[in-house]
Design a protein around this motif. Structure first.
Motif, PDB file in Angstrom:
ATOM      1  N   ARG A 109      10.651   3.024 -11.610  1.00  0.00           N
ATOM      2  CA  ARG A 109       9.836   3.606 -10.531  1.00  0.00           C
ATOM      3  C   ARG A 109      10.731   4.155  -9.409  1.00  0.00           C
ATOM      4  O   ARG A 109      10.428   4.033  -8.234  1.00  0.00           O
ATOM      5  N   ASP A 150      -0.238   3.185 -13.360  1.00  0.00           N
ATOM      6  CA  ASP A 150       0.961   2.806 -12.616  1.00  0.00           C
ATOM      7  C   ASP A 150       0.951   1.320 -12.259  1.00  0.00           C
ATOM      8  O   ASP A 150       1.968   0.656 -12.327  1.00  0.00           O
ATOM      9  N   ILE A 151      -0.186   0.815 -11.857  1.00  0.00           N
ATOM     10  CA  ILE A 151      -0.291  -0.610 -11.518  1.00  0.00           C
ATOM     11  C   ILE A 151      -0.385  -1.363 -12.844  1.00  0.00           C
ATOM     12  O   ILE A 151      -1.444  -1.468 -13.445  1.00  0.00           O
ATOM     13  N   LEU A 206       2.629   1.792  -3.436  1.00  0.00           N
ATOM     14  CA  LEU A 206       1.669   2.236  -4.453  1.00  0.00           C
ATOM     15  C   LEU A 206       1.219   3.670  -4.191  1.00  0.00           C
ATOM     16  O   LEU A 206       1.053   4.465  -5.119  1.00  0.00           O
ATOM     17  N   TYR A 233       0.838  -1.198   0.000  1.00  0.00           N
ATOM     18  CA  TYR A 233       0.000   0.000   0.000  1.00  0.00           C
ATOM     19  C   TYR A 233       0.874   1.250   0.000  1.00  0.00           C
ATOM     20  O   TYR A 233       0.646   2.193  -0.773  1.00  0.00           O
ATOM     21  N   ARG A 241       4.128   6.021  -5.213  1.00  0.00           N
ATOM     22  CA  ARG A 241       4.211   6.092  -6.674  1.00  0.00           C
ATOM     23  C   ARG A 241       3.094   6.961  -7.236  1.00  0.00           C
ATOM     24  O   ARG A 241       3.330   7.781  -8.126  1.00  0.00           O
ATOM     25  N   CYS A 242       1.891   6.825  -6.716  1.00  0.00           N
ATOM     26  CA  CYS A 242       0.768   7.641  -7.177  1.00  0.00           C
ATOM     27  C   CYS A 242       0.993   9.115  -6.840  1.00  0.00           C
ATOM     28  O   CYS A 242       0.766   9.998  -7.674  1.00  0.00           O
ATOM     29  N   ASP A 287       4.429  -5.726 -10.749  1.00  0.00           N
ATOM     30  CA  ASP A 287       4.898  -5.663  -9.362  1.00  0.00           C
ATOM     31  C   ASP A 287       5.027  -7.029  -8.693  1.00  0.00           C
ATOM     32  O   ASP A 287       5.881  -7.201  -7.836  1.00  0.00           O
TER      33      ASP A 287
END
Length: 152
Positions: A79, A38-39, A21, A18, A24-25, A43
């Motif tokens: 990333r 992004d996902i 992610l 979590y 990254r967002c 991963d």
């Protein structure tokens, strides 16, 4: 003080996943105003690894390492993120040191590749990466492909 984790994707806890992610967002989608998916399905595959840097329980540095199943494909670093809250503290250098150490430990015989934002070319050159593509547009941001031979 940064606490580093070098984790195979199967070792990630739900809170760690979590946090990565979320970071990254925050950076790639919101801060850089770059709406993209992004996902991407990478991963949690194969031998892929995640480098996480924590300060006071907050994820402040992150990189993803993708290991292709193809024998002659390079390992891809991507990333690469430093949280806005800690920029200017030279954590990018520490993050790349951790990431390269993981690559060396897990795949010492593999070449490395990354798609760098073009303005970061000197930063990645510091770690032995050289341009292998022309500058190209990725989601409205100039990028350049850079590679490093095995054991550089």
């Amino acid at each position: 003080m940064i606490q580093w984790n070098d984790l195979h994707h199967s070792q990630l806890t739900v809170p760690q996943l979590y946090a990565l992610l979320k970071l990254r967002c925050e950076v790639f989608v919101v801060e850089q105003t770059c709406p993209y998916q992004d996902i991407d399905g990478d991963d949690l595959l194969g031998e892929n690894r995640h480098i996480l840097g924590w300060r006071d329980g907050e994820l402040v540095a992150y990189a993803r390492i993708l290991k292709s199943e193809e024998e002659f494909e390079p390992v891809v670093i991507g990333r690469v993120i430093i949280s806005h809250a800690v920029r200017g503290e030279k954590l990018g250098y520490k993050l790349m040191e951790q990431t390269l150490a993981s690559c060396q430990q897990n795949w010492p015989q593999k070449a490395l590749y990354l798609g760098a934002q073009a303005h970061l070319q000197p930063f990645y050159a510091h770690f032995g990466f050289s341009p292998v593509t022309d500058v190209y547009d990725e989601d409205g941001i100039p990028h350049i492909g850079m590679a490093r031979e095995a054991n550089s």
